[in-house]
Design an enzyme around this catalytic site. Structure first.
Site, PDB file in Angstrom:
ATOM      1  N   LYS A  80       0.866  -1.183   0.000  1.00  0.00           N
ATOM      2  CA  LYS A  80       0.000   0.000   0.000  1.00  0.00           C
ATOM      3  C   LYS A  80       0.901   1.231   0.000  1.00  0.00           C
ATOM      4  CE  LYS A  80      -4.433   1.114   0.449  1.00  0.00           C
ATOM      5  NZ  LYS A  80      -5.601   0.431  -0.103  1.00  0.00           N
ATOM      6  N   GLY A 179     -25.681   2.109   3.251  1.00  0.00           N
ATOM      7  CA  GLY A 179     -24.865   2.761   2.228  1.00  0.00           C
ATOM      8  C   GLY A 179     -25.216   2.265   0.839  1.00  0.00           C
ATOM      9  N   VAL A 180     -25.742   3.175   0.005  1.00  0.00           N
ATOM     10  CA  VAL A 180     -26.068   2.794  -1.372  1.00  0.00           C
ATOM     11  C   VAL A 180     -25.197   3.587  -2.349  1.00  0.00           C
ATOM     12  CG1 VAL A 180     -28.374   1.893  -0.958  1.00  0.00           C
ATOM     13  CG2 VAL A 180     -28.078   4.348  -1.337  1.00  0.00           C
ATOM     14  N   GLY A 181     -23.892   3.557  -2.094  1.00  0.00           N
ATOM     15  CA  GLY A 181     -22.923   4.167  -3.015  1.00  0.00           C
ATOM     16  C   GLY A 181     -22.634   3.191  -4.130  1.00  0.00           C
ATOM     17  N   HIS A 182     -21.377   3.178  -4.594  1.00  0.00           N
ATOM     18  CA  HIS A 182     -21.025   2.335  -5.742  1.00  0.00           C
ATOM     19  C   HIS A 182     -21.389   0.870  -5.506  1.00  0.00           C
ATOM     20  CE1 HIS A 182     -18.586   5.864  -6.732  1.00  0.00           C
ATOM     21  NE2 HIS A 182     -18.825   5.473  -7.966  1.00  0.00           N
ATOM     22  N   GLY A 184     -23.038  -0.583  -2.734  1.00  0.00           N
ATOM     23  CA  GLY A 184     -24.363  -0.795  -2.134  1.00  0.00           C
ATOM     24  C   GLY A 184     -25.489  -0.722  -3.148  1.00  0.00           C
TER      25      GLY A 184
HETATM   26  P1  NAD Z   1     -19.062   4.992  -1.940  1.00  0.00           P
HETATM   27  O1  NAD Z   1     -18.424   6.183  -1.349  1.00  0.00           O
HETATM   28  O2  NAD Z   1     -19.480   5.012  -3.374  1.00  0.00           O
HETATM   29  O3  NAD Z   1     -20.350   4.570  -1.082  1.00  0.00           O
HETATM   30  C1  NAD Z   1     -20.437   4.689   0.289  1.00  0.00           C
HETATM   31  C2  NAD Z   1     -21.836   5.176   0.598  1.00  0.00           C
HETATM   32  O4  NAD Z   1     -22.028   5.166   2.007  1.00  0.00           O
HETATM   33  C3  NAD Z   1     -22.086   6.606   0.121  1.00  0.00           C
HETATM   34  O5  NAD Z   1     -23.291   6.658  -0.629  1.00  0.00           O
HETATM   35  C4  NAD Z   1     -22.197   7.388   1.426  1.00  0.00           C
HETATM   36  O6  NAD Z   1     -23.072   8.496   1.330  1.00  0.00           O
HETATM   37  C5  NAD Z   1     -22.712   6.339   2.369  1.00  0.00           C
HETATM   38  N1  NAD Z   1     -22.473   6.617   3.790  1.00  0.00           N
HETATM   39  C6  NAD Z   1     -21.415   7.199   4.366  1.00  0.00           C
HETATM   40  N2  NAD Z   1     -21.573   7.253   5.700  1.00  0.00           N
HETATM   41  C7  NAD Z   1     -22.769   6.671   5.960  1.00  0.00           C
HETATM   42  C8  NAD Z   1     -23.496   6.404   7.150  1.00  0.00           C
HETATM   43  N3  NAD Z   1     -23.021   6.755   8.347  1.00  0.00           N
HETATM   44  N4  NAD Z   1     -24.692   5.789   7.045  1.00  0.00           N
HETATM   45  C9  NAD Z   1     -25.182   5.424   5.848  1.00  0.00           C
HETATM   46  N5  NAD Z   1     -24.537   5.665   4.681  1.00  0.00           N
HETATM   47  C10 NAD Z   1     -23.341   6.272   4.746  1.00  0.00           C
HETATM   48  O7  NAD Z   1     -18.045   3.777  -1.677  1.00  0.00           O
HETATM   49  P2  NAD Z   1     -18.071   2.331  -2.318  1.00  0.00           P
HETATM   50  O8  NAD Z   1     -17.069   2.276  -3.411  1.00  0.00           O
HETATM   51  O9  NAD Z   1     -19.467   1.913  -2.566  1.00  0.00           O
HETATM   52  O10 NAD Z   1     -17.463   1.494  -1.109  1.00  0.00           O
HETATM   53  C11 NAD Z   1     -18.264   1.178   0.024  1.00  0.00           C
HETATM   54  C12 NAD Z   1     -17.435   0.372   1.003  1.00  0.00           C
HETATM   55  O11 NAD Z   1     -16.960  -0.817   0.355  1.00  0.00           O
HETATM   56  C13 NAD Z   1     -16.187   1.067   1.527  1.00  0.00           C
HETATM   57  O12 NAD Z   1     -15.941   0.626   2.834  1.00  0.00           O
HETATM   58  C14 NAD Z   1     -15.088   0.558   0.595  1.00  0.00           C
HETATM   59  O13 NAD Z   1     -13.815   0.604   1.215  1.00  0.00           O
HETATM   60  C15 NAD Z   1     -15.531  -0.878   0.413  1.00  0.00           C
HETATM   61  N6  NAD Z   1     -15.047  -1.520  -0.812  1.00  0.00           N
HETATM   62  C16 NAD Z   1     -15.359  -1.023  -2.019  1.00  0.00           C
HETATM   63  C17 NAD Z   1     -14.912  -1.665  -3.162  1.00  0.00           C
HETATM   64  C18 NAD Z   1     -15.268  -1.160  -4.534  1.00  0.00           C
HETATM   65  O14 NAD Z   1     -15.072  -1.902  -5.507  1.00  0.00           O
HETATM   66  N7  NAD Z   1     -15.795   0.057  -4.672  1.00  0.00           N
HETATM   67  C19 NAD Z   1     -14.128  -2.817  -3.072  1.00  0.00           C
HETATM   68  C20 NAD Z   1     -13.842  -3.340  -1.790  1.00  0.00           C
HETATM   69  C21 NAD Z   1     -14.317  -2.667  -0.675  1.00  0.00           C
END
Ligand code: NAD
Length: 358
Positions: A80, A179-182, A184
């Site tokens: 990292k 969490g409904v980001g990428h 979710g």
């Molecule tokens: P993202 O930032 O797109 O989504 C995270 C979501 O969580 C956002 O919509 C944000 O508004 C929401 N959020 C933040 N705090 C919150 C809370 N207290 N309550 C409810 N919602 C909340 O990120 P992502 O890429 O979707 O990643 C989500 C998680 O998965 C992270 O922990 C990331 O490290 C992990 N992850 C992601 C990937 C990937 O391919 N993107 C791979 C492995 C692990």
């Protein structure tokens, strides 16, 4: 604390510190293990309050990548990098070019990629001085957004855990997604298509409304998600969702989601086990993202185009590995996170012994 005494050091092969006077780059590249192959892990740019905290983070994240890559059955070790600085105000192309020179100096033992505060454009700057960069855009080897692959791995993991803990398929099962980001949002779509009932939350109300509308989901506030009457809790936001405050409130029999570092501390994993809650170790179930990145590294190394079928094969293997973790946890009556850590360490030391014998 000195470097070698840090609890996060745990046998790191190399820790490299770089300073570039012209651009102000201060960066640490931690290489935990190359036993299984070159160390791979993203670059994080963060305004650390001290270089000690930056070092601690680099070591912790680098070791975690060794474990994750091993459990994803990749021919990659763990590493990292962290850049000390504010990504909103201190980013320049020249800074990332200097970072690229630092990666090149490590001589191919470390492949970098995106993490918090670092974009594909930054990586393109780094790539001017090193080929050890994944997460490119507009290249035949490029792997694109890893989130759909992460979500697919998590979806298969949820399915497996529900079969194990509840002895049923996903139809009619209630899943609370935090969490409904990428990740979710993709996960919610897949669960909805499989007939699951959803309870969603997010601090981003617009994204929440949008995903809830298309998945016919109930919506709760971020604070209320822990009290949701759900069979499965899927943390897909930030780390530390399962802690001493939230644990007693959970109704779910399964915890399986995409977020990293879901357990506030290892004791929480033991408490989950003792309560009969099936926990899918986060770095195993969410390994789809790194598998996708590994697909790009593989394509770049071979001078080939990105091979989605290879990624899918590894993803299928990941679900089998999760199944093995669940089996061993049941047979040995031990928490899943302990079993996963032990398996990861065994895979890494097994590769190191093979290398030493060769
Ligand atoms: P993202 O930032 O797109 O989504 C995270 C979501 O969580 C956002 O919509 C944000 O508004 C929401 N959020 C933040 N705090 C919150 C809370 N207290 N309550 C409810 N919602 C909340 O990120 P992502 O890429 O979707 O990643 C989500 C998680 O998965 C992270 O922990 C990331 O490290 C992990 N992850 C992601 C990937 C990937 O391919 N993107 C791979 C492995 C692990």
């Amino acid at each position: 604390m000195t470097l070698f005494d840090s609890p996060a050091f745990e046998g790191h092969e190399g820790v490299h510190a770089f300073f570039d006077e012209k651009t102000g780059l201060k960066c640490i590249i931690a290489v935990h293990s190359t036993a299984r192959g070159p160390a791979a892990g993203g670059c994080r740019m963060w305004p650390y309050a001290s270089s000690e905290l930056a070092l601690e983070d680099a070591l912790r994240l680098s070791r975690a990548m060794s474990y994750k890559n091993a459990m994803a059955d990749l021919e990659l070790g763990g590493g990292k990098s962290v850049i000390i600085g504010d990504s909103r105000t201190q980013k320049t192309p020249a800074l990332f070019e200097a970072f690229g020179r630092a990666v090149e100096d490590v001589g191919g033992k470390y492949w970098t990629a995106e993490d918090v505060g670092v974009s594909p454009a930054d990586l393109m700057s780094a790539r001017k001085h090193t080929r050890y960069v994944a997460g490119l855009e507009g290249h035949p080897a490029a792997s694109g957004d890893p989130s759909p692959v992460t979500a697919e791995g998590v979806f298969r993991g949820v399915q497996l855990c529900v079969r194990r803990a509840l002895n049923r398929d996903l139809d009619g099962v209630t899943v609370a997604v935090q969490g409904v980001g990428h990740v979710g949002a993709y996960l919610a779509d897949k669960l909805h298509a499989a007939g699951a009932r959803l309870i969603l939350t997010d601090v981003n109300e617009e994204a929440l409304r949008e995903v809830a509308a298309r998945t016919n989901a109930a919506v709760v506030t971020p604070a209320a998600i822990f009290d949701a009457e759900a069979d499965v809790f899927a943390p897909c936001a930030l780390g530390g969702a399962i802690n001493a405050d939230t644990l007693p409130r959970l109704h779910a029999k399964v915890i399986a989601g995409g977020a990293n570092n879901q357990l506030a501390d290892p004791e929480i994993g033991r408490a989950l086990f003792e309560r009969g809650i099936l926990y899918a170790p986060d770095y195993v179930i969410n390994g789809g993202g790194i598998i996708n990145v590994a697909g790009e590294i593989r394509a770049l190394e071979r001078g080939e185009a990105f091979d989605a079928a290879w990624v899918d094969g590894k993803l299928a293997r990941l679900t089998q590995t999760l199944e093995e973790v669940l089996d061993r946890s049941r047979h040995e009556a031990r928490p899943t996170h302990e079993v996963a850590n032990e398996m990861a360490r065994a895979r890494i030391s097994g590769a190191a012994e093979k290398r030493a014998a060769a």
